[in-house]
Design a protein around this motif. Structure first.
Motif, PDB file in Angstrom:
ATOM      1  N   ASP A   1      44.149  60.815 -50.365  1.00  0.00           N
ATOM      2  CA  ASP A   1      43.293  61.018 -49.204  1.00  0.00           C
ATOM      3  C   ASP A   1      42.653  62.390 -49.267  1.00  0.00           C
TER       4      ASP A   1
ATOM      5  N   PHE B   1      35.707  62.694 -47.017  1.00  0.00           N
ATOM      6  CA  PHE B   1      35.322  61.819 -45.901  1.00  0.00           C
ATOM      7  C   PHE B   1      34.256  62.489 -45.043  1.00  0.00           C
TER       8      PHE B   1
ATOM      9  N   LYS C   1      34.891  52.878 -45.008  1.00  0.00           N
ATOM     10  CA  LYS C   1      36.225  53.296 -44.587  1.00  0.00           C
ATOM     11  C   LYS C   1      37.325  52.551 -45.340  1.00  0.00           C
ATOM     12  N   PRO C   2      37.213  51.221 -45.522  1.00  0.00           N
ATOM     13  CA  PRO C   2      38.252  50.529 -46.293  1.00  0.00           C
ATOM     14  C   PRO C   2      38.416  51.074 -47.706  1.00  0.00           C
ATOM     15  N   HIS C   3      37.312  51.409 -48.372  1.00  0.00           N
ATOM     16  CA  HIS C   3      37.412  51.963 -49.720  1.00  0.00           C
ATOM     17  C   HIS C   3      38.142  53.302 -49.677  1.00  0.00           C
ATOM     18  N   ASN C   4      37.809  54.137 -48.693  1.00  0.00           N
ATOM     19  CA  ASN C   4      38.464  55.432 -48.568  1.00  0.00           C
ATOM     20  C   ASN C   4      39.954  55.267 -48.306  1.00  0.00           C
ATOM     21  N   ASP C   5      40.299  54.273 -47.480  1.00  0.00           N
ATOM     22  CA  ASP C   5      41.713  54.048 -47.148  1.00  0.00           C
ATOM     23  C   ASP C   5      42.511  53.581 -48.354  1.00  0.00           C
ATOM     24  N   PHE C   6      41.894  52.774 -49.212  1.00  0.00           N
ATOM     25  CA  PHE C   6      42.608  52.209 -50.341  1.00  0.00           C
ATOM     26  C   PHE C   6      42.582  53.114 -51.572  1.00  0.00           C
TER      27      PHE C   6
ATOM     28  N   SER D   1      32.547  50.644 -41.186  1.00  0.00           N
ATOM     29  CA  SER D   1      33.807  50.055 -40.734  1.00  0.00           C
ATOM     30  C   SER D   1      34.059  48.763 -41.506  1.00  0.00           C
ATOM     31  N   LYS D   2      35.246  48.214 -41.356  1.00  0.00           N
ATOM     32  CA  LYS D   2      35.580  46.974 -42.042  1.00  0.00           C
ATOM     33  C   LYS D   2      34.639  45.851 -41.646  1.00  0.00           C
TER      34      LYS D   2
END
Length: 465
Positions: A207, A212, A198-203, A65-66
């Motif tokens: 997608d 994931f 998760k932040p890396h995946n989001d940015f 998580s962040k």
């Protein structure tokens, strides 16, 4: 951008499709601060504490998580600057004529540069994604800057060996290179956790739910594989060393794995790969040169019984049972130049002891290569001990290519210095340093005229939730 992708691939992250564009990365230069003698003295005055694999896993399983990613960054930032300062102090304590050697001086300057990239963050916490990304760029720069440290130091000490004793070289290198293992590992762990967060995946572009899911189901926590199968690493190393053998000699010995080949442990694949590559190089060469290539090299994999604790240098004062901590000596945290040899607590509030031991493993490599002569056996663990003559050594130092070198000397693990280390006598002591760093070890038993048994012991990582 390429260096970040290369780092991701080197950590096995390509298995999860993560070697992609570094998020929010622009073309800005790294933020740096001037490093003063006062900064170095202040940070080097802090005692260093042993690091456990379970401590590197404490931020949880990917995808982080962040907040967990911030915790990893701040943990990394908390312990790296003092480690760099200790190394700078240790280098400065060498005789001036040694430090003036261009190779040794380059390593000193590299450490000062890395320190300058960390100082801007040293007095504050990382609390935003932009800060974490910038800090991760600094970690990638640190890993790249120190990629060839061992090979450069090897050349520096070879050139300066008239001005420093063999014992002093061995003492310095044993501490410095063990400490480097931890410094590099801490930086690499945060890099790997960043790429699988998760932040890396989001940015990241595009997608990919399947990617994931692969991250969530992976056995990796950063660079640590919690289901590492030693037999697979051994087969991979056998293939690599065998190819070189066949190219040079026209033959390759076979490897027979017995015992419990399905054993898995929680450990760092790159470390085991380096150890096994070095040991198989020695066994293959000895076997072929003894004319025994038809005799298989026998490798036994023996998991430690769940009720037994592997031996370690650190024991509880009340009993002989391992108390969960790792030795400062094994990790190169005791160097007189930095003042780190003063008494310290066995663990700090940040470095945790192992709570519940997972099973370790012992790997025995047995060959019929004629054994090790008594005069060479006594020098086995010396840095720089090599069977090359003076002309061949200087040929390597100056970048030449002696025609008399063995094909196996062209092989060395990229994680610790690449082929530029080959033949300089660093393989075995470095392999032992990797094994001992987390409480394991390497033992050699030779029967001169017959063969050699090498025992590699690795500790489990501890309890991982």
């Amino acid at each position: 951008m390429l260096k970040y992708r290369a780092i991701a691939r080197s950590h096995g992250l390509h298995h999860h499709g993560l070697a992609r564009r570094f998020p929010l990365r622009g073309t800005r230069q790294l933020q740096t601060a001037t490093v003063t003698d006062g900064d170095i003295a202040r940070l080097a005055a802090k005692p260093l504490h042993p690091l456990t694999l379970v401590d590197l896993c404490k931020h949880g399983r990917p995808p982080l998580s962040k907040q967990a990613l911030f915790n990893s960054a701040n943990f990394t930032l908390e312990i790296l600057p003092s480690r760099l300062a200790h190394r700078i102090q240790s280098l400065r304590a060498l005789p001036y004529i040694v430090v003036a050697n261009p190779h040794v001086s380059k390593i000193h300057d590299n450490y000062v540069h890395s320190m300058s990239t960390l100082l801007p963050y040293a007095e504050r916490k990382i609390e935003t994604l932009q800060e974490e990304i910038a800090f991760t760029e600094a970690m990638a720069d640190l890993v790249q800057t120190h990629a060839n440290t061992i090979a450069v130091l090897a050349r520096g000490f070879l050139e300066a060996r008239k001005y420093i004793s063999k014992d002093e070289i061995t003492k310095f290198l044993d501490e410095h290179l063990r400490a480097r293992i931890g410094t590099r590992l801490i930086a690499e762990q945060h890099l790997a956790l960043h790429f699988s967060s998760k932040p890396h995946n989001d940015f990241s572009d595009g997608d990919d739910p399947e990617q994931f899911r692969q991250i969530q189901n992976s056995s990796y926590i950063g660079v640590i594989d919690t289901a590492l199968k030693p037999a697979d690493v051994i087969r991979s190393c056998e293939h690599t060393v065998g190819e070189i053998c066949e190219l040079k000699y026209g033959v390759r010995p076979t490897v027979q794995i017995i015992g419990s080949p399905d054993t898995t442990i929680a450990h760092i694949p790159m470390h085991l790969e380096y150890i096994m590559t070095e040991l198989l190089k020695n066994s293959f060469r000895a076997t072929i040169e003894a004319g025994m290539e038809r005799e298989p090299i026998e490798i036994t994999i023996a998991p430690a019984p769940a009720s037994d604790e592997p031996q370690s240098q650190t024991k509880s004062s009340k009993s002989n049972k391992f108390d969960g901590t790792v030795s400062n000596v094994s990790q190169g945290n005791v160097d007189h130049a930095s003042g780190a040899n003063k008494p310290v607590r066995s663990v700090s509030e940040n470095i945790r002891a192992i709570g519940e031991q997972t099973r370790g493993v012992t790997i025995r490599i047995r060959d019929r290569g004629g054994g090790i002569s008594p005069e060479n056996y006594a020098k086995l663990w010396e840095y720089g001990f090599t069977t090359f003559n003076e002309d061949e050594i200087m040929d390597k130092v100056t970048g030449g290519h002696s025609s008399g070198g063995s094909g196996l000397d062209a092989l060395s693990s990229g994680a610790v210095g690449g082929s530029s280390l080959a033949g300089l006598g660093y393989g075995l002591p470095l392999g032992r340093a990797y094994a001992e760093y987390f409480g394991g070890g390497i033992a050699v038993q030779s029967l001169w005229g017959w063969g050699t048994d090498v025992y590699v012991t690795l500790r489990g990582v501890g309890k991982i939730s």
